[in-house]
Each structure stands twice: as structure tokens, then as C-alpha cells.
Design a protein around this motif. Sequence first.
Motif, mmCIF file in Angstrom:
data_model
loop_
_atom_site.group_PDB
_atom_site.id
_atom_site.type_symbol
_atom_site.label_atom_id
_atom_site.label_comp_id
_atom_site.label_asym_id
_atom_site.label_seq_id
_atom_site.Cartn_x
_atom_site.Cartn_y
_atom_site.Cartn_z
ATOM 1 N N THR A 110 -5.363 7.363 5.091
ATOM 2 C CA THR A 110 -6.524 6.486 5.020
ATOM 3 C C THR A 110 -6.874 6.030 6.434
ATOM 4 N N ILE A 111 -8.117 6.231 6.832
ATOM 5 C CA ILE A 111 -8.550 5.796 8.161
ATOM 6 C C ILE A 111 -8.613 4.279 8.205
ATOM 7 N N VAL A 112 -8.050 3.730 9.271
ATOM 8 C CA VAL A 112 -8.133 2.299 9.530
ATOM 9 C C VAL A 112 -9.267 2.135 10.549
ATOM 10 N N PRO A 113 -10.418 1.646 10.102
ATOM 11 C CA PRO A 113 -11.615 1.670 10.962
ATOM 12 C C PRO A 113 -11.629 0.570 12.029
ATOM 13 N N ILE A 114 -10.683 0.644 12.924
ATOM 14 C CA ILE A 114 -10.568 -0.369 13.968
ATOM 15 C C ILE A 114 -11.689 -0.185 14.988
ATOM 16 N N GLY A 115 -12.424 -1.241 15.216
ATOM 17 C CA GLY A 115 -13.493 -1.235 16.199
ATOM 18 C C GLY A 115 -13.752 -2.658 16.653
ATOM 19 N N TYR A 116 -14.352 -2.807 17.811
ATOM 20 C CA TYR A 116 -14.653 -4.142 18.314
ATOM 21 C C TYR A 116 -15.672 -4.057 19.437
ATOM 22 N N TYR A 146 0.186 5.636 7.625
ATOM 23 C CA TYR A 146 1.314 6.544 7.393
ATOM 24 C C TYR A 146 1.239 7.816 8.242
ATOM 25 N N GLU A 147 0.938 7.645 9.511
ATOM 26 C CA GLU A 147 0.966 8.791 10.434
ATOM 27 C C GLU A 147 2.385 9.358 10.451
ATOM 28 N N PRO A 148 2.537 10.685 10.511
ATOM 29 C CA PRO A 148 3.876 11.293 10.393
ATOM 30 C C PRO A 148 4.837 10.961 11.541
ATOM 31 N N HIS A 149 4.339 10.545 12.704
ATOM 32 C CA HIS A 149 5.234 10.267 13.822
ATOM 33 C C HIS A 149 5.915 8.900 13.742
ATOM 34 N N LEU A 185 0.867 -1.174 0.000
ATOM 35 C CA LEU A 185 0.000 0.000 0.000
ATOM 36 C C LEU A 185 0.908 1.230 0.000
ATOM 37 N N PRO A 186 1.268 1.745 -1.168
ATOM 38 C CA PRO A 186 2.211 2.864 -1.244
ATOM 39 C C PRO A 186 1.705 4.108 -0.516
ATOM 40 N N ARG A 187 2.622 4.790 0.130
ATOM 41 C CA ARG A 187 2.301 6.009 0.877
ATOM 42 C C ARG A 187 1.550 7.009 0.010
ATOM 43 N N GLU A 188 1.983 7.179 -1.244
ATOM 44 C CA GLU A 188 1.384 8.182 -2.120
ATOM 45 C C GLU A 188 -0.119 7.964 -2.310
ATOM 46 N N GLU A 189 -0.553 6.717 -2.262
ATOM 47 C CA GLU A 189 -1.967 6.403 -2.481
ATOM 48 C C GLU A 189 -2.762 6.265 -1.187
ATOM 49 N N TRP A 190 -2.119 5.829 -0.114
ATOM 50 C CA TRP A 190 -2.853 5.405 1.071
ATOM 51 C C TRP A 190 -2.618 6.266 2.305
ATOM 52 N N GLU A 191 -1.744 7.253 2.222
ATOM 53 C CA GLU A 191 -1.491 8.115 3.375
ATOM 54 C C GLU A 191 -2.788 8.776 3.839
#
Length: 183
Positions: A16-22, A66-69, A8-14
Motif C-alpha cells: 500500500t502506497i503511503v502518500p507522504i507529501g508536504y 511492508y517493504e521487503p528490506h 494493519l496486517p501484512r496480508e491486507e496492506w502490503e
Amino acid sequence: MEYQIIDLPREEWENTIVPIGYTTGEYYDITVEQKADGFVMGMKKQNFPQPVTHTPQEYDFPDRLYEPHWEKVRACGIVQDGKLMAAVETSLEGWSNRLRVTELWVDESLRGKGIGSALIKTAKERARREGCRALILETQSCNTNAIGFYLHEGFTLIGFDACAYSNNDLTRKEVRVELGWFL
């Protein structure tokens, strides 16, 4: 149906929310008792009076790719019809020679098909390639399904942080649990 894990290249996916839930009916109760000669810590599975659900919408800052930290990040996953269906993201911690899994998520429709295990295998392979001494990750003490999955994948408890998410994580039964897999 066979699923292909792709980069998942940074240029395309930076961003993008990862909808983690449970939803969970259990939690690990973390206890810390100070004694004259040290500390006694415990981690015992308990039942919630009613199931608890956590969703991405409840957080001010939902998980994103791809969070900047994060340093030296790589993400891969499964995409169907342009939609992210599963992902694992790793960040190389050069100072400690460890690889951290920063995100691991599988869409509910794909759970139970071995995809989570395949994504963890991908992370383990990167850790080996990079010459890391460990693969580490975190989850919450109330995410008992995730903890069970990671233990099944060969991880072990390496610690916890009782104030990672708020100043009352112990009371909320949502303590940051750190797990590690050693190379």
C-alpha cells in the motif's frame, strides 16, 4: 470524532502506497566544514525563496507499507471506509537493539487532531515492549514541520546523511536528518 488505531496486517496492506507529501517554506541548512583539528557542523533554519512541494509522484519508488528490506515490521493506523487515513510502521533493528519508524503519515484532513502523537505513542510502546534502547526515525532537512513535531514528541537530533537521497542533497536542501528517542 474519535479515531481508532488498528493493526494493519501484512496480508491486507502490503505494498500500500503511503502518500507522504508536504509543502514547506523553510529548510535546515546543513553545513560541514573540515578544519585541521576536526569538523564543524551546523544546522540552521533558513527560508526558501519560494515554497517547495514534495509529492509521492516525484519519486521512482514511493513509500509503501511492508517493504521487503525491513525486518520484523509492524504497521498500524486509522482506516475509514476501507481507505488508509493514517499509519505508523516500525521495524525492529535487532543488530542495534533499536526500533525504527519506517513510515509515519496522517492524511491532511486529520492533521492537528493528535493522531500523529497517538501513532508515535504506539511506536514508543512497541519499543518498550521489545526492550529496545531507542526509537529512531528519519526525515528531510526541508521537512521543518516534521522535525518540529518530532522534537515536540521528545526526539533529539542524532545525525544526518548528506548523500542519502542523491549526490547533491546538501545543494538541494534535502538532507536526511536522523532523530532518536531514548528509553
